[in-house]
Design an enzyme around this catalytic site. Structure first.
Site, mmCIF file in Angstrom:
data_model
loop_
_atom_site.group_PDB
_atom_site.id
_atom_site.type_symbol
_atom_site.label_atom_id
_atom_site.label_comp_id
_atom_site.label_asym_id
_atom_site.label_seq_id
_atom_site.Cartn_x
_atom_site.Cartn_y
_atom_site.Cartn_z
ATOM 1 N N HIS A 1 0.812 -1.212 0.000
ATOM 2 C CA HIS A 1 0.000 0.000 0.000
ATOM 3 C C HIS A 1 0.850 1.269 0.000
ATOM 4 C CE1 HIS A 1 -3.578 -2.435 1.821
ATOM 5 N NE2 HIS A 1 -3.475 -2.579 0.508
ATOM 6 N N CYS B 1 4.694 12.195 -13.792
ATOM 7 C CA CYS B 1 5.746 11.426 -14.458
ATOM 8 C C CYS B 1 6.089 10.123 -13.752
ATOM 9 C CB CYS B 1 7.006 12.271 -14.617
ATOM 10 S SG CYS B 1 7.952 12.528 -13.081
ATOM 11 N N LEU C 1 -4.987 -10.224 17.465
ATOM 12 C CA LEU C 1 -5.577 -9.890 18.758
ATOM 13 C C LEU C 1 -6.885 -10.639 18.958
ATOM 14 C CD1 LEU C 1 -5.250 -8.117 21.296
ATOM 15 C CD2 LEU C 1 -6.546 -6.338 20.100
ATOM 16 N N CYS D 1 7.605 18.512 -8.619
ATOM 17 C CA CYS D 1 8.368 17.279 -8.769
ATOM 18 C C CYS D 1 9.827 17.615 -9.088
ATOM 19 C CB CYS D 1 7.763 16.436 -9.890
ATOM 20 S SG CYS D 1 8.772 15.019 -10.379
#
Length: 230
Positions: free
Chosen positions: A107, A118, A200, A134
């Site tokens: 992710h 780009c 858990l 950028c």
């Protein structure tokens, strides 16, 4: 040949380091609408809000420290005679800071920035803003290098290959609600791997695992690793 282990980690493994999950009632996520801050459409509508959210998440992650579960997995990678691959749904870098080297962030990563124009990637600064340009193409199309809802996860070809080759698949701290990760246990099992859930509480896919152990990740993961490597 020593067994090949593939480990999937989710938000539950970082919760004990103080990083909340989607379902925390009083955490950072509860103060934002996920559709507004974790979708391409939300970013298009209000990039300043999205950057504000991820700047806060980045600060939280940088202030957090790896816990006993992260350190145990780094020990497993170091001491296990076979291959150990960590596939994480988490965007923090706690696995790497604990010492793990073979980590796939399906992710994305908070510590990385991405140019939507780009495709360039570079280390993210502490704070990002809509006006940032950028460094590769100068476009003002800078975004966090994280996978939002509706986008395709990273490294899926390598993950699929690893699942097919695994002798043991282990899921740690995952809810079992988010696909495609929730389907990894079935892919691994169909390829012949043994499967184990460390959580858990039982996940939504708990019935798909051969075995399970429940409790805080900082307790049950080090115990499991100690049994494997002595």
């Amino acid at each position: 040949m020593a067994e090949r282990i593939v480990i999937l980690t989710g938000a539950g493994i970082s919760a004990e380091s103080g990083l909340g999950t989607f379902r925390d009632g009083d955490g950072l996520w509860s103060r934002y609408d996920l559709n507004a801050v974790a979708t391409p459409g939300g970013f298009a509508r209000d990039p300043a809000l999205v950057h504000e959210f991820y700047n806060a998440r980045r600060a939280n992650a940088r202030a957090a420290a790896p816990n006993a579960a992260h350190r145990a997995l780094a020990r497993l990678e170091r001491d296990w005679p076979g291959a150990v691959l960590i596939v994480t749904q988490n965007v923090d870098d706690l696995h790497e800071r604990a010492g793990s080297r073979d980590v796939l962030h399906m992710h994305g990563e908070l510590a990385q920035a991405l140019c939507a124009a780009c495709g360039a990637r570079w280390p993210a600064p502490a704070a990002m803003a809509p006006g940032d340009s950028c460094p590769a193409c100068a476009a003002r199309a800078v975004r966090p290098d994280v996978v939002w809802f509706g986008e395709y996860p990273y490294h899926m070809d390598r993950i699929a290959k690893a699942l097919r080759a695994a002798d043991l698949f282990v899921a740690i701290g995952t809810s079992g609600h988010v696909y495609p990760a929730a389907g990894f246990v079935q892919e691994a099992a169909q390829a012949g791997a043994r499967t184990l859930e460390l959580n858990l509480e039982p996940s939504a896919t708990a019935s798909d695992f051969d075995a399970a152990r429940f409790g805080p990740a900082g307790v049950i993961v080090p115990d499991w690793v100690a049994e494997l490597v002595g």
